[in-house]
Design a protein around this motif. Sequence first.
Motif, short mmCIF file in Angstrom:
data_model
loop_
_atom_site.label_atom_id
_atom_site.label_comp_id
_atom_site.label_asym_id
_atom_site.label_seq_id
_atom_site.Cartn_x
_atom_site.Cartn_y
_atom_site.Cartn_z
N GLY A 14 0.80 -1.22 0.00
CA GLY A 14 0.00 0.00 0.00
C GLY A 14 0.83 1.27 0.00
N THR A 16 1.43 3.44 -2.38
CA THR A 16 0.77 4.57 -3.03
C THR A 16 -0.25 5.19 -2.09
OG1 THR A 16 1.10 3.61 -5.22
CG2 THR A 16 -0.62 5.29 -5.00
N THR A 17 -0.99 4.37 -1.37
CA THR A 17 -1.96 4.87 -0.40
C THR A 17 -1.25 5.67 0.69
OG1 THR A 17 -3.46 3.01 -0.81
CG2 THR A 17 -3.72 4.19 1.27
N ALA A 20 -0.08 9.04 -0.62
CA ALA A 20 -1.20 9.98 -0.73
C ALA A 20 -1.62 10.51 0.64
CB ALA A 20 -2.38 9.30 -1.42
N ALA A 21 -1.69 9.62 1.63
CA ALA A 21 -2.05 10.05 2.99
C ALA A 21 -0.99 10.99 3.56
CB ALA A 21 -2.23 8.83 3.89
N GLY A 43 -2.36 5.52 -10.07
CA GLY A 43 -2.88 5.11 -8.76
C GLY A 43 -3.36 6.28 -7.93
N LEU A 47 -7.12 6.90 -6.15
CA LEU A 47 -7.30 7.13 -4.72
C LEU A 47 -8.11 8.39 -4.44
CD1 LEU A 47 -3.80 6.18 -3.28
CD2 LEU A 47 -5.97 5.09 -2.69
N ASP A 143 5.67 9.07 -4.93
CA ASP A 143 5.28 7.66 -4.90
C ASP A 143 6.28 6.92 -5.78
OD1 ASP A 143 4.01 5.21 -4.76
OD2 ASP A 143 2.49 5.73 -6.24
N ASN A 221 1.78 -0.57 7.49
CA ASN A 221 0.43 -0.33 6.98
C ASN A 221 -0.48 -1.51 7.29
OD1 ASN A 221 -1.53 1.16 5.65
ND2 ASN A 221 -1.01 0.35 3.64
N MET A 308 -10.61 0.98 1.34
CA MET A 308 -9.99 2.26 1.08
C MET A 308 -10.85 3.11 0.13
SD MET A 308 -7.83 4.55 1.51
CE MET A 308 -6.98 3.60 2.76
N ASP A 309 -11.21 4.30 0.58
CA ASP A 309 -11.86 5.29 -0.25
C ASP A 309 -11.31 6.65 0.14
OD1 ASP A 309 -13.03 5.76 2.19
OD2 ASP A 309 -15.03 5.09 1.60
N LEU A 313 -8.69 7.72 3.18
CA LEU A 313 -7.42 8.40 2.95
C LEU A 313 -7.23 9.54 3.94
CD1 LEU A 313 -5.15 7.94 0.90
CD2 LEU A 313 -6.20 9.68 -0.55
#
Length: 326
Positions: A14, A16-17, A20-21, A43, A47, A143, A221, A308-309, A313
């Motif tokens: 995760g 990329t998630t 972004a966070a 990606g 997200l 990323d 994560n 995850m949405d 995030l």
Amino acid sequence: MSRLQVVSGKGGTGKTTVAAALALALATEGKRTLLVEVEGRQGIAQLFETEALPYEERKIAVAPGGGEVYALAIDPELALLDYLQMFYKLGGAGRALKKLGAIDFATTIAPGLRDVLLTGKACEAVRRKDKRGRYTYDCVVMDAPPTGRITRFLNVNDEVAGLAKIGPIHNQAQAVMRVLKSPETAVHLVTLLEEMPVQETADGIAELRAAQLPVGRVIVNMVRPALLGDASLELGLDRTPRTAIAKTLSAAGLGGARRGGGAERLVDPLLEQAAEYAERYALERDQRAQLADFGQPLHELPLLAGGMDLAGLYELATALRKQGIA
């Protein structure tokens, strides 16, 4: 806080998630963050539930406190055109080369050229200032490629600088490496509490340190919530009287405690699940101890039960802020 935050990790962790966070967390209180994608997977757009990112910096989110998150999907071909215009003033000639397929050929065949262009574009965003001399972005979050490739990806400019002894290519490569090997940069590694991701994280940290690239934080994560504490597990599930478990289930409205009753039929499946949990708990405890031995700041992000949405995030960004990563 380093101005270039590079996020890597084993595939499936995760990263990329987390990137972004992290961008959202760093953009709080009116700050501006650029989130850069280098692998062409779009990606980030998925997200943030937006359309595919073009090769331009576009605002995609507003963080708590009025901060802004911009995003950029770097296209190596277009980045090479920028490079040719910047250093060689080719203008229309560069566009003609693209029509002839020379740009695509160069970015596909030339060893390391794609990585040089990708890292160079990110570092340019880090150094860029407005007319008043202020940095355009407070932080740039990249990323980056997976852990197995991250050291070579970041270190490619060192190789290029060694091959091109003089000229704009040499100078550009050296300028990029001055950013990447300075306190301006931190390379964070995302992992899970599982053996293979933790081992790859250990290898990645060793490789980054050997290349004198700045290792940042380890971010665990998808951490599952603790259902039973150490005290409960130390009691020994196999020593817990079955009748006591059945009575507890019955008291919770799950059938009678008599032999063959609904509660008693649940005891075996319940004990099996508890044994599986105890085994996983011990494995995660061992992996967490190994991560602590790396000597890097350690953070944990929860496994989101609802998936995850965009709301999730923001929830992860809040968790990172509470842990002081921003």
